[in-house]
Design a protein around this motif. Structure first.
Motif, short mmCIF file in Angstrom:
data_model
loop_
_atom_site.label_atom_id
_atom_site.label_comp_id
_atom_site.label_asym_id
_atom_site.label_seq_id
_atom_site.Cartn_x
_atom_site.Cartn_y
_atom_site.Cartn_z
N UNK A 36 -68.79 -23.01 -55.60
CA UNK A 36 -69.56 -23.12 -54.36
C UNK A 36 -70.52 -24.31 -54.41
N UNK A 37 -71.16 -24.50 -55.55
CA UNK A 37 -72.10 -25.62 -55.68
C UNK A 37 -71.36 -26.94 -55.58
N UNK A 38 -70.21 -27.05 -56.23
CA UNK A 38 -69.40 -28.27 -56.16
C UNK A 38 -69.03 -28.58 -54.71
N UNK A 39 -68.58 -27.57 -53.98
CA UNK A 39 -68.15 -27.77 -52.60
C UNK A 39 -69.30 -28.20 -51.69
N UNK A 40 -70.51 -27.79 -52.04
CA UNK A 40 -71.69 -28.06 -51.19
C UNK A 40 -72.48 -29.29 -51.64
N UNK A 41 -72.05 -29.92 -52.74
CA UNK A 41 -72.93 -30.90 -53.37
C UNK A 41 -73.13 -32.15 -52.52
N UNK A 42 -72.13 -32.56 -51.77
CA UNK A 42 -72.32 -33.74 -50.90
C UNK A 42 -73.45 -33.48 -49.91
N UNK A 43 -73.53 -32.25 -49.38
CA UNK A 43 -74.63 -31.91 -48.46
C UNK A 43 -75.98 -32.00 -49.16
N UNK A 44 -76.03 -31.51 -50.40
CA UNK A 44 -77.29 -31.55 -51.15
C UNK A 44 -77.74 -32.99 -51.38
N UNK A 45 -76.81 -33.86 -51.76
CA UNK A 45 -77.16 -35.27 -52.00
C UNK A 45 -77.59 -35.93 -50.70
N UNK A 46 -76.94 -35.59 -49.60
CA UNK A 46 -77.34 -36.14 -48.30
C UNK A 46 -78.75 -35.67 -47.93
N UNK A 47 -79.03 -34.40 -48.17
CA UNK A 47 -80.38 -33.87 -47.94
C UNK A 47 -81.41 -34.68 -48.72
N UNK A 48 -81.12 -34.90 -49.99
CA UNK A 48 -82.06 -35.61 -50.85
C UNK A 48 -82.21 -37.06 -50.38
N UNK A 49 -81.13 -37.67 -49.96
CA UNK A 49 -81.19 -39.06 -49.48
C UNK A 49 -82.01 -39.16 -48.21
N UNK A 50 -81.79 -38.23 -47.29
CA UNK A 50 -82.57 -38.22 -46.05
C UNK A 50 -84.05 -37.99 -46.33
N UNK A 51 -84.33 -37.15 -47.33
CA UNK A 51 -85.73 -36.86 -47.69
C UNK A 51 -86.42 -38.11 -48.24
N UNK A 52 -85.73 -38.86 -49.09
CA UNK A 52 -86.29 -40.11 -49.62
C UNK A 52 -86.65 -41.06 -48.50
N UNK A 53 -85.80 -41.15 -47.49
CA UNK A 53 -85.99 -42.10 -46.39
C UNK A 53 -87.20 -41.77 -45.52
N UNK A 54 -87.72 -40.54 -45.62
CA UNK A 54 -88.83 -40.14 -44.76
C UNK A 54 -90.17 -40.74 -45.18
N UNK A 55 -90.26 -41.29 -46.38
CA UNK A 55 -91.49 -41.94 -46.86
C UNK A 55 -92.70 -41.00 -46.72
N UNK A 56 -92.58 -39.81 -47.24
CA UNK A 56 -93.64 -38.81 -47.06
C UNK A 56 -94.74 -38.97 -48.10
N UNK A 57 -95.44 -40.10 -48.02
CA UNK A 57 -96.52 -40.44 -48.96
C UNK A 57 -97.81 -39.79 -48.45
N UNK A 58 -98.26 -38.74 -49.11
CA UNK A 58 -99.44 -38.03 -48.65
C UNK A 58 -100.70 -38.86 -48.77
N UNK A 59 -100.71 -39.83 -49.69
CA UNK A 59 -101.89 -40.69 -49.85
C UNK A 59 -102.15 -41.54 -48.60
N UNK A 60 -101.16 -41.68 -47.75
CA UNK A 60 -101.34 -42.41 -46.50
C UNK A 60 -101.84 -41.52 -45.37
N UNK A 61 -102.23 -40.29 -45.73
CA UNK A 61 -102.79 -39.37 -44.74
C UNK A 61 -102.01 -38.08 -44.66
N UNK A 62 -102.58 -37.00 -45.20
CA UNK A 62 -101.83 -35.74 -45.23
C UNK A 62 -101.64 -35.16 -43.83
N UNK A 63 -102.46 -35.61 -42.86
CA UNK A 63 -102.30 -35.10 -41.50
C UNK A 63 -101.51 -36.07 -40.62
N UNK A 64 -100.95 -37.11 -41.22
CA UNK A 64 -100.25 -38.12 -40.44
C UNK A 64 -98.93 -37.63 -39.86
N UNK A 65 -98.43 -38.36 -38.86
CA UNK A 65 -97.17 -37.98 -38.21
C UNK A 65 -96.01 -38.02 -39.19
#
Length: 455
Positions: free
Chosen positions: A12-41
């Motif tokens: 099951x993990x093997x079959x789902x792994x492309x989704x997991x990697x895509x999730x992680x890639x999308x998360x990286x792209x969000x630039x969620x740097x809290x030092x730039x303001x934790x209340x920021x958009x």
């Protein structure tokens, strides 16, 4: 109650792994740097993204903005739950969605906010710390699906990289939503990409400022130098007095001990030297195993010193100075006790009768796991099954203050500290990355842990 076959989970993990990697890639792209303001958009977008991803794996997730102790708006937190049986154990899954800044993108070999796969590792800011933790939780819940036999609560924090200022008020205000039998904190790492680990302990941390005074005002070094030592020199003598000849601390009342749960493997000296970048002639200080020196024995570092810069210096004797000490305490010692021990020692060892005053700055408790807890034993067994090798437990020399606070608020809960990192992860540094093969095994591990907790 029939347990899921490990081969079925792995499939099951093997079959789902492309989704997991895509999730992680999308998360990286969000630039969620809290030092730039934790209340920021940008932090709201990050929280919304994580909540959406949790809903995809069956968690009823929502974004809640916390409040700081002074009442000002705090971080965007993601909380959620999935209830399968009111009589089943409840497990709280923790990670954080904020990431460290990137001060110099030119120090990276890839774009820090574009997830890039190189030689089996995914590079990008937050890929390991702690997007990897979010990915592990998502992958494990997806793999178990309708076969999940424990109730799950989720807390994905939005300000961990900023020291979690609103963490405790938020937890206190949501006790019922976080109350659980087991807490899995996926914000640490493994011995290597091939060898899994539970994090067994964390040192505490406390800072003190030390003021050393020898004169009421500056005087000429030619006129008074000799019988009058400058405050910087006296301070250096005071600092040196804390250490034995081998570099170990000799302060009564500072506790130390052996690695929690036993030491399966000591740290490699060459690896420690290489990671730290020591000069060739430097001898490592202290005694005993390297693991105990870094994980369970105290350390003191001078992290600030008020002295006149070399440039523009002139011939006067400095009348007073202040330096700041960072004290890493043994996991079981109260930081206030360590502060008192250091204060008593320094005031009693003032060179030449100088005035020494010590001011406490802050204090954070360390933490150690219960090696005999059923959850601990189940987690170690799950790691061996998933990775195919025996786990090597490890401590951490640094501090994660919210873990002992979680333990304090929920004293009956068993705490497991796992995570996506390994020695090559470079969390907080350029070229942060996560091993994709280890991520897959970490997901299988967490799914197996959740399986075992149901029995």
């Amino acid at each position: 109650m029939v347990a899921l076959n490990q081969d079925e989970l792995r499939s099951r993990v093997e079959d789902d792994f492309d989704r997991v990697v895509e999730l992680l890639s999308d998360k990286v792209a969000l630039k969620s740097v809290s030092a730039q303001g934790i209340t920021g958009a940008h932090m709201r977008r990050s929280a919304d993204f994580v909540a959406d991803e949790l809903r995809k794996v069956g968690v009823q997730a929502k974004v809640v903005q916390s409040s700081n102790p002074d009442g000002t708006p705090g971080a965007f937190e993601v909380i959620g739950s999935k209830t399968v049986d009111d009589h089943a154990p409840t497990v709280l899954l923790y990670a954080h969605h904020d990431v460290q800044p990137v001060p110099d993108a030119s120090a990276w070999d890839t774009d820090p906010f574009v997830a890039t796969e190189v030689d089996g590792r995914l590079y990008g800011r937050g890929s390991a710390d702690d997007g990897g933790g979010i990915a592990i939780h998502s992958g494990a819940l997806h793999a178990l699906g309708g076969d999940l036999k424990v109730n799950v609560k989720v807390f994905i924090e939005g300000e961990e990289e900023m020291g979690s200022p609103s963490f405790i008020p938020f937890i206190e205000a949501h006790r019922e939503e976080f109350a659980s039998d087991v807490i899995i904190v996926a914000d640490s790492g493994n011995w290597s990409a091939q060898i899994p680990s539970l994090t067994t302990s964390l040192r505490g941390n406390t800072d003190v400022d030390v003021n050393v005074k020898v004169l009421d005002h500056p005087v000429h070094s030619g006129q008074f130098g000799g019988p009058i030592l400058d405050a910087n020199t006296v301070a250096a003598m005071l600092i040196a007095s804390m250490y034995a000849d081998d570099g170990s601390l000799r302060i009564p009342g500072l506790l130390g001990g052996d690695p929690v749960g036993g030491l399966q493997r000591d740290l490699d000296e060459a690896g420690v030297r290489g990671d730290a970048g020591t000069v060739g002639s430097y001898r490592l200080a202290g005694n005993g195993s390297l693991a105990s020196r870094l994980w369970t024995k105290p350390s003191i570092s001078v992290i600030g010193f008020d002295a006149h810069p070399v440039e523009g210096s002139f011939n006067v004797i400095s009348p007073e100075t202040t330096f700041r000490l960072s004290i890493r305490t043994a996991p079981q010692q109260r930081p206030e006790e360590a502060q008192r021990a250091v204060t008593d020692f320094l005031t009693a060892h003032a060179p030449f009768g100088a005035e020494v005053k010590v001011s406490a700055i802050d204090a954070g408790m360390g933490w150690s796991m219960d090696p005999d807890a059923p959850a601990t034993k189940g987690a170690l067994a799950a790691m061996q099954e998933a990775f195919g090798v025996a786990p090597v437990n490890k401590g951490e020399g640094g501090s994660i203050p919210f873990i002992p606070e979680l333990q304090r608020i929920f004293p009956q809960a068993q705490v497991l500290v796992t995570g996506p990192e390994d020695p090559k992860a470079n969390a907080h540094s350029p070229n942060e990355s996560i091993s994709l093969s280890a991520l897959k095994n970490n997901i299988i591990t967490e799914a197996l842990i959740l399986e075992k907790l149901a029995h």
